[in-house]
Motif scaffolding. Structure first.
Motif, PDB file in Angstrom:
ATOM      1  N   VAL A   7      -3.258   4.171   1.790  1.00 15.23           N
ATOM      2  CA  VAL A   7      -4.595   3.581   1.520  1.00 15.23           C
ATOM      3  C   VAL A   7      -5.601   4.506   1.762  1.00 15.23           C
ATOM      4  O   VAL A   7      -5.595   5.296   2.637  1.00 15.23           O
ATOM      5  N   THR A   8      -6.787   4.082   1.231  1.00 21.59           N
ATOM      6  CA  THR A   8      -7.941   5.022   1.162  1.00 21.59           C
ATOM      7  C   THR A   8      -9.072   4.134   1.970  1.00 21.59           C
ATOM      8  O   THR A   8      -9.301   2.981   1.784  1.00 21.59           O
ATOM      9  N   ILE A   9      -9.651   4.904   3.050  1.00 23.64           N
ATOM     10  CA  ILE A   9     -10.703   4.372   3.617  1.00 23.64           C
ATOM     11  C   ILE A   9     -12.009   5.197   3.254  1.00 23.64           C
ATOM     12  O   ILE A   9     -11.945   6.538   3.316  1.00 23.64           O
ATOM     13  N   ARG A  10     -13.026   4.538   2.817  1.00 18.99           N
ATOM     14  CA  ARG A  10     -14.267   5.260   2.321  1.00 18.99           C
ATOM     15  C   ARG A  10     -15.505   5.036   3.236  1.00 18.99           C
ATOM     16  O   ARG A  10     -15.860   6.181   4.002  1.00 18.99           O
ATOM     17  N   ASP A  11     -16.048   3.755   3.226  1.00 17.43           N
ATOM     18  CA  ASP A  11     -17.302   3.839   4.048  1.00 17.43           C
ATOM     19  C   ASP A  11     -17.254   2.461   4.614  1.00 17.43           C
ATOM     20  O   ASP A  11     -18.488   1.866   4.937  1.00 17.43           O
ATOM     21  N   GLY A  12     -16.359   1.885   5.031  1.00 21.61           N
ATOM     22  CA  GLY A  12     -16.134   0.770   5.861  1.00 21.61           C
ATOM     23  C   GLY A  12     -14.841   0.432   6.408  1.00 21.61           C
ATOM     24  O   GLY A  12     -13.772   1.099   5.952  1.00 21.61           O
ATOM     25  N   ASP A  13     -14.814  -0.640   7.113  1.00 21.55           N
ATOM     26  CA  ASP A  13     -13.488  -1.147   7.520  1.00 21.55           C
ATOM     27  C   ASP A  13     -12.741  -1.719   6.356  1.00 21.55           C
ATOM     28  O   ASP A  13     -13.116  -2.169   5.332  1.00 21.55           O
ATOM     29  N   VAL A  14     -11.279  -1.431   6.554  1.00 21.75           N
ATOM     30  CA  VAL A  14     -10.519  -1.880   5.316  1.00 21.75           C
ATOM     31  C   VAL A  14      -9.445  -2.836   5.941  1.00 21.75           C
ATOM     32  O   VAL A  14      -8.748  -2.642   6.939  1.00 21.75           O
ATOM     33  N   THR A  15      -9.033  -3.697   5.279  1.00 20.72           N
ATOM     34  CA  THR A  15      -7.914  -4.803   5.521  1.00 20.72           C
ATOM     35  C   THR A  15      -6.714  -4.348   4.503  1.00 20.72           C
ATOM     36  O   THR A  15      -6.939  -4.443   3.171  1.00 20.72           O
ATOM     37  N   PHE A  16      -5.525  -4.315   4.934  1.00 19.51           N
ATOM     38  CA  PHE A  16      -4.431  -3.737   4.410  1.00 19.51           C
ATOM     39  C   PHE A  16      -3.289  -4.707   4.679  1.00 19.51           C
ATOM     40  O   PHE A  16      -2.750  -4.347   5.695  1.00 19.51           O
ATOM     41  N   ASP A  17      -2.988  -5.680   3.958  1.00 21.68           N
ATOM     42  CA  ASP A  17      -1.768  -6.433   4.151  1.00 21.68           C
ATOM     43  C   ASP A  17      -0.522  -5.743   3.653  1.00 21.68           C
ATOM     44  O   ASP A  17      -0.796  -5.283   2.457  1.00 21.68           O
ATOM     45  N   ILE A  18       0.576  -5.915   4.316  1.00 18.68           N
ATOM     46  CA  ILE A  18       1.930  -5.058   3.896  1.00 18.68           C
ATOM     47  C   ILE A  18       2.731  -6.207   4.020  1.00 18.68           C
ATOM     48  O   ILE A  18       3.152  -6.971   4.707  1.00 18.68           O
ATOM     49  N   GLU A  19       3.644  -6.675   2.484  1.00 18.46           N
ATOM     50  CA  GLU A  19       4.755  -7.292   2.693  1.00 18.46           C
ATOM     51  C   GLU A  19       5.912  -6.316   2.361  1.00 18.46           C
ATOM     52  O   GLU A  19       5.956  -5.470   1.550  1.00 18.46           O
ATOM     53  N   LEU A  20       6.888  -6.674   3.334  1.00 17.84           N
ATOM     54  CA  LEU A  20       8.139  -5.825   3.421  1.00 17.84           C
ATOM     55  C   LEU A  20       9.047  -5.938   2.104  1.00 17.84           C
ATOM     56  O   LEU A  20       9.084  -7.234   1.648  1.00 17.84           O
ATOM     57  N   PRO A  21       9.665  -4.996   1.815  1.00 18.64           N
ATOM     58  CA  PRO A  21      10.171  -4.955   0.456  1.00 18.64           C
ATOM     59  C   PRO A  21      11.518  -5.902   0.713  1.00 18.64           C
ATOM     60  O   PRO A  21      12.135  -6.027   1.765  1.00 18.64           O
ATOM     61  N   ARG A  22      12.005  -6.631  -0.325  1.00 18.37           N
ATOM     62  CA  ARG A  22      13.160  -7.449  -0.425  1.00 18.37           C
ATOM     63  C   ARG A  22      14.170  -7.398  -1.511  1.00 18.37           C
ATOM     64  O   ARG A  22      15.143  -8.159  -1.780  1.00 18.37           O
ATOM     65  N   SER A  23      13.983  -6.176  -2.128  1.00 19.49           N
ATOM     66  CA  SER A  23      14.984  -5.997  -3.321  1.00 19.49           C
ATOM     67  C   SER A  23      16.249  -5.514  -2.675  1.00 19.49           C
ATOM     68  O   SER A  23      16.306  -4.711  -1.738  1.00 19.49           O
ATOM     69  N   THR A  24      17.057  -5.722  -3.792  1.00 16.53           N
ATOM     70  CA  THR A  24      18.699  -5.326  -3.126  1.00 16.53           C
ATOM     71  C   THR A  24      19.160  -4.536  -4.400  1.00 16.53           C
ATOM     72  O   THR A  24      19.004  -4.669  -5.449  1.00 16.53           O
ATOM     73  N   VAL A  25      19.969  -3.565  -4.191  1.00 21.59           N
ATOM     74  CA  VAL A  25      21.027  -2.933  -5.013  1.00 21.59           C
ATOM     75  C   VAL A  25      22.475  -2.897  -4.406  1.00 21.59           C
ATOM     76  O   VAL A  25      22.611  -2.654  -3.317  1.00 21.59           O
ATOM     77  N   SER A  26      23.567  -3.327  -5.343  1.00 22.26           N
ATOM     78  CA  SER A  26      24.804  -3.373  -4.859  1.00 22.26           C
ATOM     79  C   SER A  26      25.652  -2.802  -6.088  1.00 22.26           C
ATOM     80  O   SER A  26      25.097  -2.867  -7.220  1.00 22.26           O
ATOM     81  N   GLY A  27      26.579  -2.418  -5.602  1.00 23.11           N
ATOM     82  CA  GLY A  27      27.923  -2.086  -6.673  1.00 23.11           C
ATOM     83  C   GLY A  27      28.975  -1.706  -5.954  1.00 23.11           C
ATOM     84  O   GLY A  27      29.085  -1.994  -4.822  1.00 23.11           O
ATOM     85  N   ALA A  28      29.857  -0.709  -6.480  1.00 30.18           N
ATOM     86  CA  ALA A  28      31.063  -0.309  -5.793  1.00 30.18           C
ATOM     87  C   ALA A  28      31.171   1.386  -6.070  1.00 30.18           C
ATOM     88  O   ALA A  28      30.668   1.825  -7.270  1.00 30.18           O
ATOM     89  N   VAL A  29      32.006   1.857  -5.264  1.00 25.91           N
ATOM     90  CA  VAL A  29      32.158   3.470  -5.521  1.00 25.91           C
ATOM     91  C   VAL A  29      33.848   3.468  -5.454  1.00 25.91           C
ATOM     92  O   VAL A  29      34.397   3.167  -4.494  1.00 25.91           O
ATOM     93  N   ARG A  30      34.216   4.082  -6.507  1.00 29.30           N
ATOM     94  CA  ARG A  30      35.583   4.500  -6.753  1.00 29.30           C
ATOM     95  C   ARG A  30      35.948   5.823  -6.881  1.00 29.30           C
ATOM     96  O   ARG A  30      35.048   6.811  -7.220  1.00 29.30           O
ATOM     97  N   ASN A  31      37.341   6.305  -6.873  1.00 27.65           N
ATOM     98  CA  ASN A  31      37.543   7.801  -7.150  1.00 27.65           C
ATOM     99  C   ASN A  31      38.038   7.626  -8.535  1.00 27.65           C
ATOM    100  O   ASN A  31      38.068   6.577  -9.343  1.00 27.65           O
TER     101      ASN A  31
END
Length: 747
Positions: free
Chosen positions: A440-464
């Motif tokens: 986030v960049t602050i220049r010449d005033g107060d800044v409002t910075f809302d944050i949404e937590l990530p909710r993406s998922t990645v799945s799979g399997a590991v085999r030999n």
């Protein structure tokens, strides 16, 4: 039982002991959702069943967990003499930890995973032989101890079925170190000085009782240390009236005496400082932290805004000030455990017998505030951390806050600039888990910075290669594969295992990465210290996307081994940090590597192909970008010889001769990349790109590799300056740099 809360924010699990002779269990009062069930029992490997759906007012039955008997490990404890002799009565122990994630001691601890410790301890017979039964599968550490010997350690891989080969554990008696401690100014012997080894409790073969007590000098300032591990090891000297001192590394040999000679202890200098608020009044109770040659220390300002550190060893220190304020609750906090504040840092040089002054003055600044949500709902108790991202300013300037019950945070008195933002969740185990990173960049005033937590998922399997599931493999997200210094990778969390974006495979080889931040990334899969190699795969992920079927196949592993020694005397280094990049510049391995008393190191779990190796040992110049080709599975030998390197001392002045403090100094290689500076036991900041001039306009870095480099110096308000320099081997290079102001320099 790992329940729905354990998979998201807040955490949650249950335990129940089973006394039924048929092994049956029943538990009630579970909340609806998806649960994981794991069974532990002494002498058995843990068993886990994932994804059990529990519904309200419904009885779920038929959950079956099968436990497999543990293995039997046999071996012998012997001396380091030739020929080896058995050591009867030696105590042999094994940490038989059982974990859902199969915690690997060579890897980082996985936050949020449940650990069960059931140590096995036996005594060796008259021939030094021992038998350990009921050992769980996985990477295990055998520790042997006997009076008069150093601790011996051997790592083994215990198969899921069958028993490992017999083990031989060698115990050494170490060397003897003598010396005398003398005052640097009066040349008088110092009685009562404490002499210890560095990293107390970390050197693996150090006898525990010796580490805890060290030795104390007598009335003549003399000392004797017995059972010192072989290798290049410095001594740490401490006394209340003098500055702490670390000697040069001593070459300790098995069964031999090493004379450290006369060790001169300086009285040191001091740092005195003051903290002013935005209204130029004294700031009381501000937090002050110090890091440098004396390690780390903390204090707070008194009622007049003053603080002091005395008896400091000469050298460069980083002083940081943290000031609370700007929150929503009393005292600037958000309630219990909350709080917010800003941070400022300065680099200060301490000289023998002199007092250095530091002044922190907080100019009126701006406020960054916002709300953190998870699927639109506010999240309480998360930590928001800011660090100034500008390359022309020292890192450490920024602030932190905690979210309140409405998910709100606020950090006041911030200077203009671009800040790195990290959102973290505290864990019951060590440290925390970073959930999101942004800027986030602050220049010449107060800044409002809302944050949404990530909710993406990645799945799979590991085999030999045979198509069998691989349990306990770690899947990690790497954000950037551009060749960079280690400090950049660690600061951004780009290395393997950083942050929350990692997971372990279950008994079916399946994994799920949750709360993955969207974007381009590389997935890295490693099993750890066993017979599997690693695999990488590049993916692209959108916000809220559920990516499935990202599978991996792990082939047979290659092993890298060799000797890691000091080139000056051939003695082994105690350990080193390694960074291994594959042909696509992906950092596939970053961790500490232990070296045994003979100087031998072993790294397993590697793949065939071209790699680039960088190695860092405390007190030595780093080994950079060593080309390494691994032909295929099996052992590859690569010896590593570490030099002491050279010292670079830089003085930065303005056109009129004024000294310029807080100027950033970078040492660049032939490709324009900044050199990674070796980690240092006493000043962890040396591991990061914190190379700034002090209050005297000076900056010094030790243990640089010899050769030709480009020196780049930058400072706000001045033009960048570059100079070609040569760092001598085992010598010192002094460089004077003159910066031109932007507003007065000619064309």
């Amino acid at each position: 039982f790992g329940g729905p809360g354990g998979r998201g924010l807040g955490g949650g699990d249950l335990e129940q002991e089973v006394f039924d002779p048929q092994g049956e269990f029943e538990i009630s009062g579970l909340v609806a959702g998806t649960w994981d069930v794991t069974a532990f029992a002494p002498g058995y490997a843990p068993s886990m069943v994932q994804g059990i759906e529990v519904r309200n007012e419904t009885f779920t039955e038929g959950v079956s967990l099968e436990l497999v008997m543990g293995a039997t490990v046999t071996g012998q404890v012997v001396t380091a003499t030739q020929p080896p002799e058995p050591i009867p009565g030696a105590t042999v122990s094994l940490d038989n930890s059982a974990s859902v994630s199969f915690f690997d001691p060579a890897e980082e601890f996985v936050p949020g995973q449940q650990q069960r410790t059931e140590p096995i301890r036996v005594s060796a017979d008259e021939e030094g032989r021992f038998t350990l039964t009921g050992v769980n599968a996985g990477s295990r550490l055998i520790v042997a101890e006997s009076p008069g010997y150093l601790q011996g350690r051997v790592s083994i891989d215990v198969p899921v079925q069958g028993n490992p080969e017999p083990v031989e554990v060698t115990l050494r008696q170490g060397g003897r170190v003598i010396g005398r401690v003398i005052g640097q100014r009066n040349r008088e012997p110092i009685a009562g000085a404490r002499v210890t080894l560095p990293d107390e409790g970390y050197i693996e073969d150090m006898a525990e009782d010796l580490v805890e007590r060290g030795v104390t000098t007598d009335l003549e300032g003399r000392f004797e240390m017995l059972h010192v591990p072989p290798g290049n090891i410095p001594l740490i000297i401490e006394h209340g009236d003098y500055a702490e001192h670390e000697t040069r590394p001593l070459g300790i040999a098995e069964g031999r005496e090493t004379n450290a000679g006369d060790i001169f202890l300086p009285e040191g200098g001091s740092i005195i400082g003051y903290v002013f608020g935005a209204d130029q009044t004294w700031v009381a109770d501000a937090g002050i932290s110090l890091s440098g040659p004396n390690g780390r220390d903390n204090t707070r300002t008194d009622e007049l805004g003053m603080f002091e550190f005395d008896h400091l060893a000469p050298g460069q220190y980083r002083v940081s000030m943290s000031e609370s304020g700007g929150g929503f609750g009393p005292g600037g906090g958000f309630g219990p455990g909350g709080g917010s504040g800003t941070t400022l840092s300065q680099t200060v040089t301490v000289r023998e017998g002199e007092e250095s002054e530091v002044i922190f003055s907080r100019e009126p600044g701006y406020t960054l505030s916002g709300r953190v949500t998870d699927e639109g709902q506010p999240v309480e108790g998360l930590q928001i951390s800011l660090s100034l991202a500008s390359e022309a300013n020292p890192a450490g300037e920024g602030g932190r806050a905690s979210t309140n019950g409405d998910g709100l945070y606020s950090i006041a008195n911030l200077s203009p600039g671009t800040y790195r933002v990290a959102v973290s969740q505290r864990q019951r185990q060590r440290g925390g888990v970073t959930l999101r990173r942004s800027e986030v960049t602050i220049r010449d005033g107060d800044v409002t910075f809302d944050i949404e937590l990530p909710r993406s998922t990645v799945s799979g399997a590991v085999r030999n290669a045979a198509g069998e599931p691989v349990q306990g493999a770690r899947v990690s997200v790497i954000r950037d594969t551009t060749p960079r210094s280690i400090e950049d990778l660690l600061a951004s969390g780009g290395g393997p295992g950083g942050g929350a974006e990692q997971a372990r495979t279950n008994a079916n080889g399946q994994y799920t990465l949750e709360r993955v931040q969207e974007g381009e990334m590389t997935l890295l899969v490693r099993r750890g210290n066993d017979n599997y190699g690693y695999q990488t795969q590049q993916i692209s992920l959108g916000f809220g996307e559920e990516l499935t079927g990202i599978d991996f196949t792990l082939g047979d592993a290659a092993t890298l081994t060799g000797r890691a020694t000091a080139s000056a005397n051939g003695q082994p280094v105690t350990r080193f940090y390694i960074m291994l990049m594959d042909a696509s510049n992906t950092p596939v391995l970053q961790r500490n590597v232990n070296v045994d008393a003979a100087g031998t190191y072993v790294i397993t779990g590697l793949n065939e192909g071209r790699h680039t190796l960088s190695a860092f040992a405390d007190g030595f110049a780093p080994i950079y970008n060593l080309a390494l080709t691994i032909p295929g599975p099996g052992a590859v030998e690569q010896n590593l010889a570490f030099d002491a390197g050279g010292t670079l001392h830089v003085t930065v002045q303005a056109r009129g001769g004024e000294l310029v403090d807080r100027a950033r100094v970078e040492v660049l290689d032939a490709n324009g990349n900044m050199l990674t500076l070796p980690p240092n036991r006493q000043q962890e900041d040396n591991f990061f790109a914190e190379f700034f001039t002090d209050n005297f306009g000076e900056a010094t870095r030790e243990h640089l590799p010899a050769g030709q480099f480009t020196l780049r110096v930058t400072r706000d308000g001045y033009y960048e300056r570059r100079e070609l320099i040569t760092v001598p081997a085992n010598g010192r290079r002094d460089v004077n740099v003159r910066l031109e102001p932007v507003n007065t320099a000619g064309n």
